[in-house]
Design a protein around this motif. Structure first.
Motif, PDB file in Angstrom:
ATOM      1  N   ALA A 181     -24.032 -18.967 -14.075  1.00  0.00           N
ATOM      2  CA  ALA A 181     -25.473 -19.349 -13.513  1.00  0.00           C
ATOM      3  C   ALA A 181     -26.616 -19.198 -14.422  1.00  0.00           C
ATOM      4  CB  ALA A 181     -25.741 -18.581 -12.192  1.00  0.00           C
ATOM      5  N   ARG A 182     -26.268 -18.017 -15.292  1.00  0.00           N
ATOM      6  CA  ARG A 182     -27.442 -17.679 -16.157  1.00  0.00           C
ATOM      7  C   ARG A 182     -27.217 -18.911 -17.314  1.00  0.00           C
ATOM      8  NH1 ARG A 182     -26.784 -11.889 -18.835  1.00  0.00           N
ATOM      9  NH2 ARG A 182     -28.732 -13.022 -19.938  1.00  0.00           N
ATOM     10  N   ARG A 183     -26.156 -19.380 -17.648  1.00  0.00           N
ATOM     11  CA  ARG A 183     -26.132 -20.701 -18.641  1.00  0.00           C
ATOM     12  C   ARG A 183     -26.840 -21.730 -18.171  1.00  0.00           C
ATOM     13  NH1 ARG A 183     -19.988 -21.049 -20.883  1.00  0.00           N
ATOM     14  NH2 ARG A 183     -21.096 -22.414 -22.181  1.00  0.00           N
ATOM     15  N   GLN A 184     -26.544 -21.976 -16.979  1.00  0.00           N
ATOM     16  CA  GLN A 184     -26.965 -23.041 -16.268  1.00  0.00           C
ATOM     17  C   GLN A 184     -28.513 -23.280 -16.335  1.00  0.00           C
ATOM     18  OE1 GLN A 184     -25.675 -24.139 -12.347  1.00  0.00           O
ATOM     19  NE2 GLN A 184     -26.518 -25.850 -12.150  1.00  0.00           N
ATOM     20  N   ASN A 185     -29.080 -21.816 -15.817  1.00  0.00           N
ATOM     21  CA  ASN A 185     -30.502 -21.825 -15.799  1.00  0.00           C
ATOM     22  C   ASN A 185     -31.153 -22.015 -17.301  1.00  0.00           C
ATOM     23  OD1 ASN A 185     -30.272 -21.454 -13.078  1.00  0.00           O
ATOM     24  ND2 ASN A 185     -30.371 -19.343 -13.255  1.00  0.00           N
ATOM     25  N   LEU A 186     -30.284 -21.359 -18.195  1.00  0.00           N
ATOM     26  CA  LEU A 186     -30.955 -21.539 -19.567  1.00  0.00           C
ATOM     27  C   LEU A 186     -30.854 -22.710 -20.255  1.00  0.00           C
ATOM     28  CD1 LEU A 186     -31.927 -19.647 -21.806  1.00  0.00           C
ATOM     29  CD2 LEU A 186     -29.532 -19.542 -22.726  1.00  0.00           C
ATOM     30  N   ASN A 187     -29.769 -23.805 -20.002  1.00  0.00           N
ATOM     31  CA  ASN A 187     -29.718 -24.994 -20.272  1.00  0.00           C
ATOM     32  C   ASN A 187     -30.615 -25.824 -19.721  1.00  0.00           C
ATOM     33  OD1 ASN A 187     -27.460 -24.669 -21.724  1.00  0.00           O
ATOM     34  ND2 ASN A 187     -25.758 -25.011 -20.379  1.00  0.00           N
ATOM     35  N   ASP A 188     -30.960 -25.764 -18.311  1.00  0.00           N
ATOM     36  CA  ASP A 188     -31.960 -26.597 -17.717  1.00  0.00           C
ATOM     37  C   ASP A 188     -33.410 -26.146 -18.291  1.00  0.00           C
ATOM     38  OD1 ASP A 188     -30.262 -27.506 -16.162  1.00  0.00           O
ATOM     39  OD2 ASP A 188     -30.417 -26.262 -14.266  1.00  0.00           O
ATOM     40  N   ALA A 189     -33.536 -24.858 -18.454  1.00  0.00           N
ATOM     41  CA  ALA A 189     -34.895 -24.648 -19.113  1.00  0.00           C
ATOM     42  C   ALA A 189     -35.156 -25.216 -20.504  1.00  0.00           C
ATOM     43  CB  ALA A 189     -35.173 -22.932 -19.197  1.00  0.00           C
ATOM     44  N   LEU A 190     -34.087 -25.157 -21.252  1.00  0.00           N
ATOM     45  CA  LEU A 190     -33.872 -25.652 -22.691  1.00  0.00           C
ATOM     46  C   LEU A 190     -34.138 -27.496 -22.450  1.00  0.00           C
ATOM     47  CD1 LEU A 190     -33.611 -25.606 -25.661  1.00  0.00           C
ATOM     48  CD2 LEU A 190     -31.230 -25.596 -25.592  1.00  0.00           C
ATOM     49  N   ALA A 191     -33.453 -28.040 -21.610  1.00  0.00           N
ATOM     50  CA  ALA A 191     -33.585 -29.334 -21.579  1.00  0.00           C
ATOM     51  C   ALA A 191     -35.082 -30.005 -21.135  1.00  0.00           C
ATOM     52  CB  ALA A 191     -32.576 -29.864 -20.704  1.00  0.00           C
ATOM     53  N   TRP A 192     -35.693 -29.286 -20.195  1.00  0.00           N
ATOM     54  CA  TRP A 192     -37.011 -29.377 -19.658  1.00  0.00           C
ATOM     55  C   TRP A 192     -37.995 -29.165 -21.054  1.00  0.00           C
ATOM     56  CZ3 TRP A 192     -38.180 -32.645 -16.215  1.00  0.00           C
ATOM     57  CH2 TRP A 192     -37.371 -33.054 -15.197  1.00  0.00           C
ATOM     58  N   ALA A 193     -37.879 -28.151 -21.643  1.00  0.00           N
ATOM     59  CA  ALA A 193     -38.613 -28.016 -22.742  1.00  0.00           C
ATOM     60  C   ALA A 193     -38.807 -28.788 -23.975  1.00  0.00           C
ATOM     61  CB  ALA A 193     -38.474 -26.488 -23.343  1.00  0.00           C
ATOM     62  N   ALA A 194     -37.316 -29.273 -24.357  1.00  0.00           N
ATOM     63  CA  ALA A 194     -37.231 -30.171 -25.446  1.00  0.00           C
ATOM     64  C   ALA A 194     -37.618 -31.589 -24.900  1.00  0.00           C
ATOM     65  CB  ALA A 194     -35.921 -30.310 -25.720  1.00  0.00           C
ATOM     66  N   ALA A 195     -37.560 -31.784 -23.625  1.00  0.00           N
ATOM     67  CA  ALA A 195     -38.079 -33.415 -23.232  1.00  0.00           C
ATOM     68  C   ALA A 195     -39.625 -33.068 -23.109  1.00  0.00           C
ATOM     69  CB  ALA A 195     -37.383 -33.629 -21.790  1.00  0.00           C
ATOM     70  N   ARG A 196     -39.968 -32.164 -22.559  1.00  0.00           N
ATOM     71  CA  ARG A 196     -41.705 -32.211 -22.706  1.00  0.00           C
ATOM     72  C   ARG A 196     -42.083 -32.223 -23.984  1.00  0.00           C
ATOM     73  NH1 ARG A 196     -44.841 -33.649 -18.945  1.00  0.00           N
ATOM     74  NH2 ARG A 196     -45.367 -34.832 -20.677  1.00  0.00           N
ATOM     75  N   TRP A 197     -41.580 -31.444 -25.152  1.00  0.00           N
ATOM     76  CA  TRP A 197     -41.890 -31.602 -26.274  1.00  0.00           C
ATOM     77  C   TRP A 197     -41.984 -32.887 -26.786  1.00  0.00           C
ATOM     78  CZ3 TRP A 197     -39.902 -32.686 -30.871  1.00  0.00           C
ATOM     79  CH2 TRP A 197     -40.497 -32.302 -32.129  1.00  0.00           C
ATOM     80  N   THR A 198     -41.031 -33.401 -26.765  1.00  0.00           N
ATOM     81  CA  THR A 198     -40.845 -35.033 -27.258  1.00  0.00           C
ATOM     82  C   THR A 198     -41.856 -35.957 -26.843  1.00  0.00           C
ATOM     83  OG1 THR A 198     -38.311 -34.343 -27.665  1.00  0.00           O
ATOM     84  CG2 THR A 198     -38.972 -36.840 -27.572  1.00  0.00           C
ATOM     85  N   VAL A 199     -41.854 -35.965 -25.364  1.00  0.00           N
ATOM     86  CA  VAL A 199     -42.739 -36.817 -24.674  1.00  0.00           C
ATOM     87  C   VAL A 199     -44.287 -36.581 -25.189  1.00  0.00           C
ATOM     88  CG1 VAL A 199     -43.608 -37.771 -22.469  1.00  0.00           C
ATOM     89  CG2 VAL A 199     -41.134 -37.232 -22.580  1.00  0.00           C
ATOM     90  N   ASP A 200     -44.718 -35.202 -25.211  1.00  0.00           N
ATOM     91  CA  ASP A 200     -45.909 -34.924 -25.810  1.00  0.00           C
ATOM     92  C   ASP A 200     -46.226 -35.481 -27.108  1.00  0.00           C
ATOM     93  OD1 ASP A 200     -46.600 -33.788 -23.295  1.00  0.00           O
ATOM     94  OD2 ASP A 200     -46.107 -31.817 -24.094  1.00  0.00           O
ATOM     95  N   GLN A 201     -45.183 -35.394 -28.056  1.00  0.00           N
ATOM     96  CA  GLN A 201     -45.416 -35.895 -29.253  1.00  0.00           C
ATOM     97  C   GLN A 201     -45.681 -37.595 -29.315  1.00  0.00           C
ATOM     98  OE1 GLN A 201     -45.385 -34.288 -32.258  1.00  0.00           O
ATOM     99  NE2 GLN A 201     -45.352 -32.336 -31.273  1.00  0.00           N
ATOM    100  N   ALA A 202     -44.982 -38.175 -28.258  1.00  0.00           N
ATOM    101  CA  ALA A 202     -45.330 -39.408 -28.162  1.00  0.00           C
ATOM    102  C   ALA A 202     -46.565 -39.808 -27.581  1.00  0.00           C
ATOM    103  CB  ALA A 202     -44.112 -40.142 -27.407  1.00  0.00           C
ATOM    104  N   ILE A 203     -47.182 -39.096 -26.699  1.00  0.00           N
ATOM    105  CA  ILE A 203     -48.444 -39.401 -26.069  1.00  0.00           C
ATOM    106  C   ILE A 203     -49.465 -38.882 -27.172  1.00  0.00           C
ATOM    107  CG2 ILE A 203     -49.872 -38.346 -24.460  1.00  0.00           C
ATOM    108  CD1 ILE A 203     -47.466 -37.827 -22.570  1.00  0.00           C
ATOM    109  N   ALA A 204     -49.253 -37.947 -27.997  1.00  0.00           N
ATOM    110  CA  ALA A 204     -50.351 -37.722 -29.025  1.00  0.00           C
ATOM    111  C   ALA A 204     -50.360 -38.842 -29.992  1.00  0.00           C
ATOM    112  CB  ALA A 204     -49.869 -36.242 -29.688  1.00  0.00           C
ATOM    113  N   ALA A 205     -49.178 -39.566 -30.324  1.00  0.00           N
ATOM    114  CA  ALA A 205     -49.185 -40.506 -31.355  1.00  0.00           C
ATOM    115  C   ALA A 205     -49.404 -41.790 -30.795  1.00  0.00           C
ATOM    116  CB  ALA A 205     -47.931 -40.533 -31.977  1.00  0.00           C
ATOM    117  N   ARG A 206     -49.659 -42.055 -29.430  1.00  0.00           N
ATOM    118  CA  ARG A 206     -49.957 -43.291 -28.645  1.00  0.00           C
ATOM    119  C   ARG A 206     -48.680 -44.163 -28.811  1.00  0.00           C
ATOM    120  NH1 ARG A 206     -56.462 -44.265 -29.733  1.00  0.00           N
ATOM    121  NH2 ARG A 206     -57.190 -42.381 -28.861  1.00  0.00           N
ATOM    122  N   ALA A 207     -47.626 -43.604 -28.795  1.00  0.00           N
ATOM    123  CA  ALA A 207     -46.395 -44.516 -28.820  1.00  0.00           C
ATOM    124  C   ALA A 207     -46.015 -45.147 -27.689  1.00  0.00           C
ATOM    125  CB  ALA A 207     -45.145 -43.776 -29.399  1.00  0.00           C
ATOM    126  N   THR A 208     -45.636 -46.072 -27.632  1.00  0.00           N
ATOM    127  CA  THR A 208     -45.175 -46.909 -26.298  1.00  0.00           C
ATOM    128  C   THR A 208     -43.329 -46.911 -26.187  1.00  0.00           C
ATOM    129  OG1 THR A 208     -45.199 -48.862 -27.513  1.00  0.00           O
ATOM    130  CG2 THR A 208     -47.029 -48.279 -26.201  1.00  0.00           C
TER     131      THR A 208
END
Length: 458
Positions: A181-208
């Motif tokens: 359960a700890r590994r699953q929660n850690l993987n979910d938090a890491l996946a959401w953080a990495a995805a949020r960072w990538t999308v924020d980079q695209a929004i800042a660069a005005r990428a489509t």
């Protein structure tokens, strides 16, 4: 748990409050007795719900799922709102994303001009999760040891009714579930953080569009036991799914491109690169630094930064080849065309380039004994007697020192008040340089010369 989505509209209704869009009212028809017989045994109950700030004001609310958690009842709210449709072609600004082992993500933006030239928008960035990946690795090793102990207990029991060994085996099984359960929660938090960072980079660069490296190129085989295990434990599939979910809200397309030779060829001239150790990390294992041997190009940098440039440039030139996978519904570029790949080069930026600071001649000799700074305050006078302060300059001490410069000089220091309890003797007399410096007295005032208590002999 009560799933209200399966209820009839005559039993549950939800609507927003007109005065406050952040609130909603849920009306339920619940029984008043354990065995309702007629319509009189049912009554309407109103449940006010406070919506989180992430829910848009124009979103359509759906019936939630109610869960009892202690003294409170929580509602899992689903909502629908209109988002821009992501298009497969017609992109001019793209974000390239490269997967890594120690550096999880490397991303940067490229712009496709009307003349077909591709230029980089900045130096890009990296998403480093070394601490999370190290913790994930520790949990994985702990889980492997627990599984090995459980297997050993199973062999020792061997079908015999040994209650002591079975109790230990059950304790280890519960610990395995806890670690999982700890590994699953850690993987979910890491996946959401990495995805949020990538999308924020695209929004800042005005990428489509976001071009991802194909995950099939990261197969965990033929790389050794340790490296294969690390690759197989990555959460790249979860990161891709979360990235598509977050990007769809802003109308940004996520397209997968082939990863062939993205780290091998130069992003500016497509010449095979030479990999070396990083100049600032000579002791780190691996060949992270890439150098282009083409004298006309001369590009060098981190191999991950070169990889995201190649991925974004390949996606921009092959965007007409984008198709939708029928099984997953994801956009993907399956093949690489040589004619289009020849134009997938990044034009080197000439504006804002730094001055060449390469060494062209011998280093100017600098003396190891610089000249002393001039004093900001006049030198003290020589007191009467053998003891006294040394005047300015490098005067020998083996003979009687000459009298210092005359102290009746102009005022050249700033007067600052001294606090009670800290009034140095020199500052009180207006002599010497101190942190609490005082103005030198006028030349018509007479300063009493008192012997110093420094103990030095002139």
């Amino acid at each position: 748990m009560l799933v209200l989505a399966a209820c009839d509209r005559q039993q549950a209704i939800i609507e927003r409050c007109d005065a406050d869009p952040g609130r909603a009212l849920l009306r339920l028809q619940l029984p008043t007795r354990p065995d309702p017989q007629t319509y009189r045994d049912w009554t309407w109950v109103e449940c006010p719900i406070r919506l989180p700030s992430a829910v848009p004001a124009a979103a359509v609310l759906h019936l939630p799922t109610l869960r009892v958690t202690g003294p409170q009842v929580q509602a899992d709210m689903a909502y629908t709102h209109v988002v821009p449709k992501a298009r497969a072609t017609g992109h001019s600004v793209a974000l390239g994303v490269d997967w890594g082992l120690n550096t999880l993500l490397s991303a940067g933006a490229l712009r496709l001009g009307k003349d077909g030239r591709i230029a980089a928008l900045g130096a890009g960035g990296q998403f480093r999760a070394a601490g999370v990946l190290a913790k994930q690795h520790r949990l994985r090793r702990h889980s492997e040891r627990l599984h090995a102990k459980v297997d050993q207990y199973a062999r020792l029991v061997g079908g015999r009714p040994d209650e002591q060994l079975r109790a230990k085996q059950e304790v280890l099984a519960g610990e395995i579930r806890h670690v999982s359960a700890r590994r699953q929660n850690l993987n979910d938090a890491l996946a959401w953080a990495a995805a949020r960072w990538t999308v924020d980079q695209a929004i800042a660069a005005r990428a489509t569009v976001i071009y991802l490296e194909d995950l099939r190129s990261m197969e965990a085989k033929g790389m050794g036991h340790s490296l294969n295990t690390r690759l197989s434990q990555q959460v790249r599939g979860k990161i891709s799914d979360r990235m598509r979910h977050l990007a769809a809200e802003h109308g940004i397309a996520v397209v997968t491109v082939p990863a062939r030779n993205t780290s091998k060829h130069c992003p500016q001239c497509l010449t095979p690169l030479r990999h070396r150790k990083a100049p600032d990390k000579r002791t780190v294992a691996g060949w992270k630094w890439a150098i282009c041997p083409n004298t006309g190009c001369g590009w060098q940098g981190d191999r991950d930064h070169g990889a995201w440039r190649r991925i974004a440039a390949r996606g921009l030139t092959h965007q007409a080849k984008t198709v939708t996978d029928k099984t997953t519904g994801a956009m993907v570029i399956r093949t690489v065309v040589d004619e289009l790949e020849a134009s997938a080069v990044v034009t080197p930026s000439t504006t804002g380039s730094r001055r060449d600071r390469s060494k062209t001649g011998p280093t100017r000799h600098r003396t190891s004994r610089p000249a002393p700074r001039r004093r900001g305050a006049p030198s003290p006078t020589r007191p009467q007697g053998q003891a006294g302060k040394r005047p300015e300059g490098h005067a020998p001490t083996d003979r009687r020192l000459p009298r210092a410069a005359h102290r009746h000089q102009g005022v050249n220091t700033i007067s600052t008040p001294t606090t009670a309890g800290h009034r140095p003797r020199g500052a009180a007399l207006g002599a010497g340089f101190h942190l609490h410096a005082h103005a030198s007295p006028p030349r018509w005032e007479t300063i009493p010369e008192t012997p110093s208590d420094s103990g030095s002999l002139s």
